[in-house]
Structure formats: structure tokens, C-alpha cells
Design a protein around this motif. Structure first.
Motif, PDB file in Angstrom:
ATOM      1  N   TYR A  33     133.244  53.101  96.877  1.00 45.09           N
ATOM      2  CA  TYR A  33     133.192  54.083  98.155  1.00 45.09           C
ATOM      3  C   TYR A  33     134.150  53.679  99.913  1.00 45.09           C
ATOM      4  CZ  TYR A  33     131.120  49.777 100.342  1.00 45.09           C
ATOM      5  OH  TYR A  33     131.255  47.987 100.578  1.00 45.09           O
ATOM      6  N   SER A  85     126.572  54.009 102.226  1.00 49.90           N
ATOM      7  CA  SER A  85     126.034  55.312 101.881  1.00 49.90           C
ATOM      8  C   SER A  85     128.079  55.611 102.484  1.00 49.90           C
ATOM      9  CB  SER A  85     125.509  56.280 103.080  1.00 49.90           C
ATOM     10  OG  SER A  85     124.662  56.271 101.991  1.00 49.90           O
ATOM     11  N   LYS A  86     128.568  56.739 102.206  1.00 48.53           N
ATOM     12  CA  LYS A  86     129.934  57.037 102.453  1.00 48.53           C
ATOM     13  C   LYS A  86     129.402  58.334 102.468  1.00 48.53           C
ATOM     14  CE  LYS A  86     133.957  56.706 102.415  1.00 48.53           C
ATOM     15  NZ  LYS A  86     135.276  56.331 103.559  1.00 48.53           N
ATOM     16  N   ALA A 107     125.598  55.633  91.722  1.00 52.98           N
ATOM     17  CA  ALA A 107     126.410  56.551  93.026  1.00 52.98           C
ATOM     18  C   ALA A 107     125.817  57.886  92.782  1.00 52.98           C
ATOM     19  CB  ALA A 107     127.509  56.112  93.013  1.00 52.98           C
TER      20      ALA A 107
END
Length: 342
Positions: A33, A85-86, A107
Motif C-alpha cells: 500500500y 486502506s489506501k 488485499a
């Protein structure tokens, strides 16, 4: 990314002064991420299988990151998690085994319809002058829009003490897409034993069609700077990876919703120790580290007294002599995380 075992009485325990203020689990997550460019969207936008495969090769190189010499991340505790989270990408990691240490990653990006599943088991090999951490396990990147799965492994991490102290990634990485027959063979090399030469942090290899065995491209460069691709038909050369664009100026994750953070989250497990290290308060750091270690031993004793076996919450884990470690996520997708990064 290599950390010594914290809970085994027979293991050598690093004093906090030799720890970086983060868990090895977080280091694995950052490989996915923590990027300035959206490399996964770039993969998905490839018009041909070959375009997408080249982008997967570039993305795989981006997961190899430089580390500081002389310090190591914390060895994750059993059941420790890291959930970040990205944008539309949600990443979840869990430490699914402690003896031996095994980390699992899942992911998903529902907008791009992309999924990642990793399983990493670290086995150190000690010599008189170095430690080579062999990274066993499987990595899979799935592009569901195209029905393509890319299978790849990880290079090994080398820590060399003599005669020239250094750390580096070494070994061979194979990337394969069974649906298209495309294969990449990459070799990560380091400088000579005495520190001479320009091969440190070098990666080179080839992309070929396994059905015809025709070599399509040559790959060469340094994974901490730029990597180029040379077309074997017309000798055209182009840059496919620029580390400065991908991993410079990165921001650490921030807790957006504290109420949703799990007690097993790495930021909570190691928070006191990390803060003490950042403050260079080594007495407090030793106390904080000791508390984490003693808590893990206490939980282990409780399980043994009750005759219970620890079971991962987010993954189904298997290990065979033929296939090695494999980790399958319990849930189809990863939910939005209370910890985010830009």
C-alpha cells in the motif's frame, strides 16, 4: 525484512536499540500500500496480456524496499494484524504462525477488481559472516476482469556483517501467468564479498513466452533507482520502474477511526515500544518490549493448560512438504480499514 524471534527462550533477543519502530508485519503491508503511484491501476489498464505482464514485473520490483543496516523490525506476535486502506485498496495481514514465523496477506480493490494473496515463511540461514533470510511461500496477484493470475515468489534478504557491513535482496524471482504463458525470470544480485563492483541492488532478467520459448524483453537496472526493458526485436529501451517516483515522499498510515481498530493491530501491540524508541527512552523501551514478550508467553501457557490450539482468524493455513506454506483468506474481500494512508 528479517526479525529475530522474540518469544523463544533459546533465541537471541535484540535489545530495543537495535529495533526500528515498526513490526515486520507492517513492513510487508507497506510493500503493497505504500506507493506514490497507483501501480495496480496501471496493470489493470494494460490493453494486451503482454502490457499487463510488463506492468506486473514493474510492480513486483516495487515490493522490494531498502532497509536500514543495523536495525530490525519487531518479530510479529501470534495473531497480530495490520489492516490499512489506501483509496480503494484494502489490505489485511495476520501473523498466522510464530514457530516458524509465517505472515499472511490479503488485499482487494473492488473498483479495479484486483486481489492479492501472499504467504511468507522466513527461514534464516546463518554463516560466520552473514545471515540470509530465505522467504518461502506463495504470492498471487489476480486480475479478475481478465481471468489472469500471476504467481511469483520473493527474493531472499541478506544481512552481511563482514568484511563490509551491508544488507541487500538477493536470489531469483520467477513470475508466471498460466493463462497467457508469459514468464519472467529475474535475478537480484549484490556487491562482491569485499564490497567491490557495481552489482549492488541490481536486478536483471528476461521476459519470454513459455509456449514458444521466445525471449521478448531483457530486464536490467537497479531496484533502488531505475529498471529498463529492452525489446529483443528492435532493441528499443524504455524505463519501466523508477524508484524515486514510486517510493519517495511516502506518508505513514494514520488512525482515522480509533473505535474500529482491533486489539491485535500492530500499532496497539507495539505502540508503547515504538514511542519509547522514537523518544530514545531505552529504559522504557526495554520495559515495553518485556511486557509484550511476557504477555505472549502468558497466552501460550493458558492455551496449553486448556488444551487449546490457536487458530488464525482471517486465514486458513496449510503446509505440506511438497507445496510448502499456503494461506487462503476466510473472507472474499477485505473491508475498509480504520487506518488509512494517502
Amino acid at each position: 525484512m528479517f526479525a529475530l524471534d522474540l518469544t523463544s527462550p533459546a533465541s537471541k533477543q535484540l535489545p530495543p536499540v537495535f529495533n526500528m519502530p515498526k513490526s515486520e508485519l507492517q513492513c510487508y503491508g507497506e510493500c503493497v500500500y505504500s506507493t506514490m503511484l497507483d501501480l495496480l491501476s496501471r496493470i489493470n489498464s494494460g490493453k494486451t496480456p503482454l502490457d499487463r505482464f510488463i506492468s506486473v514485473v514493474a510492480w513486483s520490483i516495487s515490493t522490494v524496499r531498502p532497509l536500514w543496516f543495523g536495525v530490525a523490525p519487531y518479530n510479529p506476535t501470534l495473531g497480530e494484524t495490520h489492516h490499512v486502506s489506501k483509496g480503494n485498496l484494502n489490505v489485511l495481514l495476520e501473523q498466522v504462525s510464530h514457530h516458524p514465523p509465517v505472515s499472511a496477506l490479503h488485499a482487494t480493490d473492488e473498483k479495479e477488481n484486483i486481489e492479492m494473496i501472499w504467504c511468507h515463511a522466513i527461514i534464516p540461514k546463518f554463516t560466520g559472516t552473514s545471515v540470509e533470510a530465505h522467504v518461502h511461500g506463495k504470492r498471487k496477484l489476480k486480475l479478475h476482469n481478465y481471468g489472469e493470475t500471476y504467481e511469483l515468489n520473493s527474493p531472499n534478504f541478506l544481512i552481511r556483517m563482514l568484511p563490509v557491513p551491508a544488507n541487500d535482496w538477493i536470489g531469483n524471482v520467477n513470475i508466471r501467468c498460466p493463462q497467457t504463458g508469459l514468464v519472467a525470470e529475474l535475478s537480484y544480485t549484490t556487491q562482491s564479498f569485499f564490497g567491490f563492483g557495481s552489482s549492488r541492488r541490481m536486478v536483471k532478467g528476461k521476459i519470454f513466452d513459455s509456449l514458444s520459448t521466445k525471449i521478448l524483453y531483457k530486464v536490467q537496472g537497479h531496484w533502488d533507482s531505475t529498471v529498463t526493458l529492452k525489446n529483443t526485436d528492435n532493441s528499443d529501451v524504455r524505463v519501466i520502474y523508477d524508484a524515486k517516483q514510486v517510493i519517495s515522499g511516502l506518508q505513514p498510515p494514520i488512525v482515522k477511526d480509533p473505535k474500529r481498530v482491533w486489539p491485535t493491530e500492530t500499532v496497539l501491540v507495539w505502540g508503547d515500544l515504538s514511542q519509547a524508541i522514537l523518544n530514545r527512552d531505552w529504559e522504557k523501551a526495554r520495559e515495553a518490549k518485556k511486557m509484550v514478550e511476557e504477555r505472549q508467553r502468558e497466552l501460550q501457557r493458558e492455551r496449553e493448560l486448556k488444551g487449546q490450539f490457536w487458530v488464525p482468524k482471517h486465514f486458513r493455513v496449510s503446509c505440506t512438504k511438497e507445496e510448502g506454506w499456503d494461506c487462503l483468506p476466510v473472507q472474499k474481500s477485505v473491508q475498509n480499514a480504520p487506518i488509512v494512508t494517502l
